[in-house]
Write a protein that holds these residues in place. Structure first.
Motif, PDB file in Angstrom:
ATOM      1  N   GLN A  13      -2.958   2.900  26.062  1.00  0.00           N
ATOM      2  CA  GLN A  13      -1.542   3.116  25.291  1.00  0.00           C
ATOM      3  C   GLN A  13      -1.890   3.238  24.021  1.00  0.00           C
ATOM      4  O   GLN A  13      -0.825   3.638  23.320  1.00  0.00           O
ATOM      5  N   ILE A  14      -3.009   3.068  23.342  1.00  0.00           N
ATOM      6  CA  ILE A  14      -3.018   3.065  21.892  1.00  0.00           C
ATOM      7  C   ILE A  14      -4.215   4.088  21.822  1.00  0.00           C
ATOM      8  O   ILE A  14      -5.471   3.619  21.308  1.00  0.00           O
ATOM      9  N   PRO A  15      -4.411   5.364  21.793  1.00  0.00           N
ATOM     10  CA  PRO A  15      -5.558   6.291  21.896  1.00  0.00           C
ATOM     11  C   PRO A  15      -6.266   6.159  20.687  1.00  0.00           C
ATOM     12  O   PRO A  15      -7.567   6.432  20.858  1.00  0.00           O
ATOM     13  N   LYS A  16      -5.534   6.165  19.365  1.00  0.00           N
ATOM     14  CA  LYS A  16      -6.648   6.372  18.166  1.00  0.00           C
ATOM     15  C   LYS A  16      -6.988   5.041  17.780  1.00  0.00           C
ATOM     16  O   LYS A  16      -6.396   4.145  17.624  1.00  0.00           O
ATOM     17  N   LYS A  17      -8.352   5.114  17.624  1.00  0.00           N
ATOM     18  CA  LYS A  17      -9.009   3.912  16.925  1.00  0.00           C
ATOM     19  C   LYS A  17      -8.511   3.299  15.592  1.00  0.00           C
ATOM     20  O   LYS A  17      -8.219   2.094  15.859  1.00  0.00           O
ATOM     21  N   GLY A  18      -8.102   4.148  14.855  1.00  0.00           N
ATOM     22  CA  GLY A  18      -7.560   4.025  13.531  1.00  0.00           C
ATOM     23  C   GLY A  18      -6.311   3.098  13.730  1.00  0.00           C
ATOM     24  O   GLY A  18      -6.018   2.321  12.979  1.00  0.00           O
ATOM     25  N   GLN A  39      -5.454   1.164  16.332  1.00  0.00           N
ATOM     26  CA  GLN A  39      -5.708  -0.009  16.740  1.00  0.00           C
ATOM     27  C   GLN A  39      -6.282  -0.982  15.589  1.00  0.00           C
ATOM     28  O   GLN A  39      -5.930  -1.958  15.557  1.00  0.00           O
ATOM     29  N   ARG A  40      -7.059  -0.337  14.923  1.00  0.00           N
ATOM     30  CA  ARG A  40      -7.598  -1.047  13.558  1.00  0.00           C
ATOM     31  C   ARG A  40      -6.713  -1.825  12.581  1.00  0.00           C
ATOM     32  O   ARG A  40      -6.963  -2.970  12.169  1.00  0.00           O
ATOM     33  N   GLN A  41      -5.588  -1.050  12.410  1.00  0.00           N
ATOM     34  CA  GLN A  41      -4.774  -1.387  11.038  1.00  0.00           C
ATOM     35  C   GLN A  41      -3.828  -2.433  11.944  1.00  0.00           C
ATOM     36  O   GLN A  41      -2.808  -2.606  10.964  1.00  0.00           O
ATOM     37  N   MET A  42      -3.679  -2.471  13.160  1.00  0.00           N
ATOM     38  CA  MET A  42      -2.636  -3.502  13.569  1.00  0.00           C
ATOM     39  C   MET A  42      -3.405  -4.850  13.899  1.00  0.00           C
ATOM     40  O   MET A  42      -4.563  -5.033  14.208  1.00  0.00           O
ATOM     41  N   GLU A  43      -2.398  -5.800  13.744  1.00  0.00           N
ATOM     42  CA  GLU A  43      -2.663  -7.241  13.959  1.00  0.00           C
ATOM     43  C   GLU A  43      -2.684  -7.517  15.475  1.00  0.00           C
ATOM     44  O   GLU A  43      -2.264  -6.638  16.119  1.00  0.00           O
ATOM     45  N   PRO A  44      -3.138  -8.545  16.135  1.00  0.00           N
ATOM     46  CA  PRO A  44      -3.353  -8.418  17.472  1.00  0.00           C
ATOM     47  C   PRO A  44      -1.877  -8.681  18.102  1.00  0.00           C
ATOM     48  O   PRO A  44      -1.814  -8.029  19.415  1.00  0.00           O
ATOM     49  N   TRP A  45      -1.128  -9.271  17.529  1.00  0.00           N
ATOM     50  CA  TRP A  45       0.459  -9.376  18.415  1.00  0.00           C
ATOM     51  C   TRP A  45       0.890  -7.837  18.280  1.00  0.00           C
ATOM     52  O   TRP A  45       1.750  -7.468  19.032  1.00  0.00           O
ATOM     53  N   GLN A  46       0.549  -7.106  17.183  1.00  0.00           N
ATOM     54  CA  GLN A  46       1.002  -5.729  17.247  1.00  0.00           C
ATOM     55  C   GLN A  46       0.519  -4.936  18.217  1.00  0.00           C
ATOM     56  O   GLN A  46       1.373  -4.074  18.865  1.00  0.00           O
ATOM     57  N   ARG A  47      -0.862  -5.109  18.410  1.00  0.00           N
ATOM     58  CA  ARG A  47      -1.477  -4.257  19.417  1.00  0.00           C
ATOM     59  C   ARG A  47      -0.899  -4.594  20.910  1.00  0.00           C
ATOM     60  O   ARG A  47      -0.615  -3.600  21.492  1.00  0.00           O
ATOM     61  N   LEU A  48      -0.850  -5.794  20.901  1.00  0.00           N
ATOM     62  CA  LEU A  48      -0.133  -6.400  22.465  1.00  0.00           C
ATOM     63  C   LEU A  48       1.354  -5.679  22.575  1.00  0.00           C
ATOM     64  O   LEU A  48       1.542  -5.059  23.660  1.00  0.00           O
ATOM     65  N   GLY A  49       2.125  -5.812  21.534  1.00  0.00           N
ATOM     66  CA  GLY A  49       3.662  -5.206  21.747  1.00  0.00           C
ATOM     67  C   GLY A  49       3.555  -3.711  21.981  1.00  0.00           C
ATOM     68  O   GLY A  49       4.382  -3.336  22.700  1.00  0.00           O
ATOM     69  N   THR A  50       2.941  -3.099  21.056  1.00  0.00           N
ATOM     70  CA  THR A  50       2.544  -1.549  21.342  1.00  0.00           C
ATOM     71  C   THR A  50       2.137  -0.984  22.734  1.00  0.00           C
ATOM     72  O   THR A  50       2.615  -0.289  23.170  1.00  0.00           O
ATOM     73  N   ILE A  64       5.180   1.054  17.025  1.00  0.00           N
ATOM     74  CA  ILE A  64       5.468   1.583  18.535  1.00  0.00           C
ATOM     75  C   ILE A  64       6.016   3.039  18.070  1.00  0.00           C
ATOM     76  O   ILE A  64       5.800   4.009  18.969  1.00  0.00           O
ATOM     77  N   SER A  65       6.892   3.217  17.165  1.00  0.00           N
ATOM     78  CA  SER A  65       7.425   4.537  16.566  1.00  0.00           C
ATOM     79  C   SER A  65       6.222   5.524  16.597  1.00  0.00           C
ATOM     80  O   SER A  65       6.278   6.719  16.923  1.00  0.00           O
ATOM     81  N   ILE A  66       4.994   5.236  15.810  1.00  0.00           N
ATOM     82  CA  ILE A  66       4.049   6.117  15.470  1.00  0.00           C
ATOM     83  C   ILE A  66       3.173   6.489  16.676  1.00  0.00           C
ATOM     84  O   ILE A  66       2.981   7.715  16.979  1.00  0.00           O
ATOM     85  N   VAL A  67       3.004   5.445  17.629  1.00  0.00           N
ATOM     86  CA  VAL A  67       2.053   5.805  18.685  1.00  0.00           C
ATOM     87  C   VAL A  67       2.965   6.227  19.716  1.00  0.00           C
ATOM     88  O   VAL A  67       2.363   7.244  20.525  1.00  0.00           O
ATOM     89  N   HIS A  68       3.997   5.818  20.203  1.00  0.00           N
ATOM     90  CA  HIS A  68       4.922   6.372  21.064  1.00  0.00           C
ATOM     91  C   HIS A  68       5.912   7.242  21.057  1.00  0.00           C
ATOM     92  O   HIS A  68       6.610   7.778  21.795  1.00  0.00           O
ATOM     93  N   GLY A  69       6.058   7.655  19.721  1.00  0.00           N
ATOM     94  CA  GLY A  69       7.066   8.568  19.413  1.00  0.00           C
ATOM     95  C   GLY A  69       8.404   8.212  19.411  1.00  0.00           C
ATOM     96  O   GLY A  69       9.441   8.913  19.617  1.00  0.00           O
TER      97      GLY A  69
END
Length: 398
Positions: free
Chosen positions: A57-62, A64-75, A154-159
Motif C-alpha cells: 500500500q506504500i510502495p516508495k521506501k522513502g 515509508q521512512r518519513q512516516m511515524e508508525p501510526w501514519q504508516r498504519l493509517g496510510t 494519504i493524499s501523497i501516497v493514494h492521491g
C-alpha cells in the motif's frame, strides 16, 4: 431536496486479528479474541500489530521512512479501504476526514527526563523539567508530531485530493469524522469520502499517560463487560478507514454497498454527576430513527468502569430486548480509530450475515442475522456517539 442515501462501500481494517475483510470476518465468527500480548508492556495487556507488507500500500521506501508508525498504519488501512471499494478512480474528488492523535514522542528523551526527576521534590522537579526540555527537544520532533500529517501522507501516497480535514479529541474525533463525512455526502457535497484513523498500542508513553488517568486494565485478557476484577481498557493497534459513498454513485459504478448509514449522532457529557453519559447517549438516540422492537447493539465500550456503567444504564433505559456484542472484546481499544473500526465490523456483520458467538455472559446468543444495528461509542475519558447501520436489501444493490 431530500437527503441522499449513504452507503459504506469499502472498509480498510488492520488489527491484531490481521488485515482486510477475510481476517475480520474470521475474528467476528470466532469464539476467541484477537491475539493478546501480556508481556511486552506488563502489567498492561495489549492487542499487538500484525505483520504488514507495507510495500503493498506504500510502495516508495522513502515515503515509508518519513512516516511515524501510526501514519504508516493509517496510510496502509486507507489504501485497503480504497481497494475494497474499488474506488481508486474516485480519489481526485474524494473528501478525506481523519481522526488523529498528537503524534509520537522522543522516548529516549522522555526516559532520561523521568529518571532525572524521579527523586526530586515537586518544586525543584518543575524547574529542572523546563531546563531538560529546553536543552533536549529537537526542533524536527514538532514537525513529526503534526496530526494532519496522516491526511497529508494519504493524499501523497493514494492521491486523495478532495477537501481534507483532521480532527483531534480521542474517541469523539473518530465519531465526529464519520458523522461529518456522512452529513456532507447526504447534503450533496461530494459523492465519496474516505474517513478513519489509526492507533498504535505498543507505546510506553501512552501507557504512562493512560495509566495515570486510571484507564488501563492490568493483568490478563477479559471481555470488556467482564472486567469487574480489574476495570480498564486493553489498548489495541487499529487502522480503520471507511469509504462512504452516496448510493447513486455506488450504483452507477456497480459497487456493492456493505451497509447503509441511517444516522450518526454525537454528544459530550461532563461526567460530573450532573450530566452523565447515559443522559448524553439518550439525547443522541433521539436524533436517530431506529425501528421498534428487539435491537442488536455493537458496543464500543472500552472496559473503563465509569463509561461501562453508563452504557449499561443507557441500554437498560431503552426498555428493549437487546442483544449485545462488544467490538473492544475482539479488537481492543483503538482510541481515535475505535468508532470507525466498530462501523467496519458492523458493516461486515450486516453484509455477510455474521452471527458473532458470545465471548461472555452479557453477550446472549443471536437468533438471526440483524438487519439493523446500533453502534455505540462511550469514550474512556469523554464522548458519547451512536450510529444506526442498516442492511441493504438485495433489490437495492446494483
Amino acid at each position: 431536496m431530500p437527503e441522499m442515501e449513504i452507503w459504506i462501500t469499502g472498509i480498510g481494517l488492520v488489527s491484531a486479528a490481521g488485515e482486510g475483510r477475510a481476517a475480520h470476518l474470521a475474528a467476528l465468527a470466532g469464539a476467541t479474541p484477537a491475539p493478546v500480548d501480556t508481556d511486552s508492556h506488563a502489567p498492561f495487556p495489549l492487542h499487538p500489530a500484525p505483520a504488514l507488507e507495507l510495500d503493498r500500500q506504500i510502495p516508495k521506501k522513502g515515503d515509508q521512512r518519513q512516516m511515524e508508525p501510526w501514519q504508516r498504519l493509517g496510510t496502509y488501512a486507507a489504501g485497503l479501504a480504497l481497494d475494497d471499494a474499488g474506488a481508486r478512480a474516485l480519489v481526485g474528488d474524494m473528501d478525506l476526514i481523519v481522526a488523529a492523535g498528537g503524534g509520537e514522542r522522543d522516548l529516549p528523551l522522555d526516559e532520561s527526563v523521568l529518571a532525572a526527576l524521579a527523586g526530586l521534590p515537586p518544586a525543584e522537579a518543575a524547574t529542572q523539567l523546563n531546563a531538560l526540555l529546553a536543552g533536549g527537544l529537537r526542533p524536527t520532533l514538532f514537525l513529526a508530531q503534526l496530526s494532519n500529517l496522516l491526511a497529508g501522507n494519504i493524499s501523497i501516497v493514494h492521491g486523495v485530493t478532495g477537501a481534507s480535514r483532521t480532527f483531534m479529541g480521542e474517541e469523539q474525533a473518530g465519531a465526529d469524522a464519520v458523522r461529518i463525512a456522512a452529513a456532507r455526502l447526504a447534503e450533496g457535497r461530494g459523492q465519496a469520502a474516505l474517513v478513519g484513523g489509526a492507533f498504535v498500542a505498543a507505546r510506553w508513553d501512552l501507557m504512562v499517560l493512560y495509566h495515570s488517568a486510571g484507564l488501563l486494565r492490568q493483568g490478563g485478557f477479559a471481555p470488556v463487560f467482564a472486567r469487574e476484577d480489574a476495570p480498564g481498557a486493553i489498548p489495541g493497534t487499529l487502522g480503520a478507514f471507511l469509504v462512504l459513498e452516496n448510493a447513486d454513485s455506488a450504483r452507477a459504478r456497480g459497487a456493492r454497498g456493505l451497509a447503509r448509514i441511517m444516522g450518526v449522532a454525537c454528544e459530550q457529557a461532563r461526567r460530573d454527576g450532573t450530566d452523565g453519559s447515559a443522559a448524553a447517549a439518550a439525547r443522541a438516540l433521539a436524533r436517530l430513527a431506529l425501528p421498534d422492537g428487539p435491537l442488536t447493539v455493537l458496543s464500543g465500550a472500552t472496559g473503563v468502569a465509569g463509561p461501562l456503567t453508563a452504557e449499561r444504564d443507557f441500554l437498560a433505559g431503552l426498555g428493549r430486548d437487546i442483544t449485545l456484542r462488544a467490538a473492544g472484546s475482539r479488537l481492543g481499544w483503538g482510541v481515535e480509530a475505535s468508532f470507525p473500526a466498530s462501523l467496519a465490523l458492523g458493516a461486515l456483520m450486516l453484509v455477510e450475515g455474521v452471527l458473532p458467538p458470545s465471548l461472555e455472559e452479557t453477550e446472549t446468543p443471536l437468533a438471526a442475522p440483524p438487519t439493523d444495528l446500533l453502534v455505540t461509542g462511550f469514550g474512556a475519558w469523554r464522548g458519547e456517539a451512536l450510529a444506526h447501520l442498516q442492511a441493504i436489501p438485495a433489490g437495492d444493490q446494483p
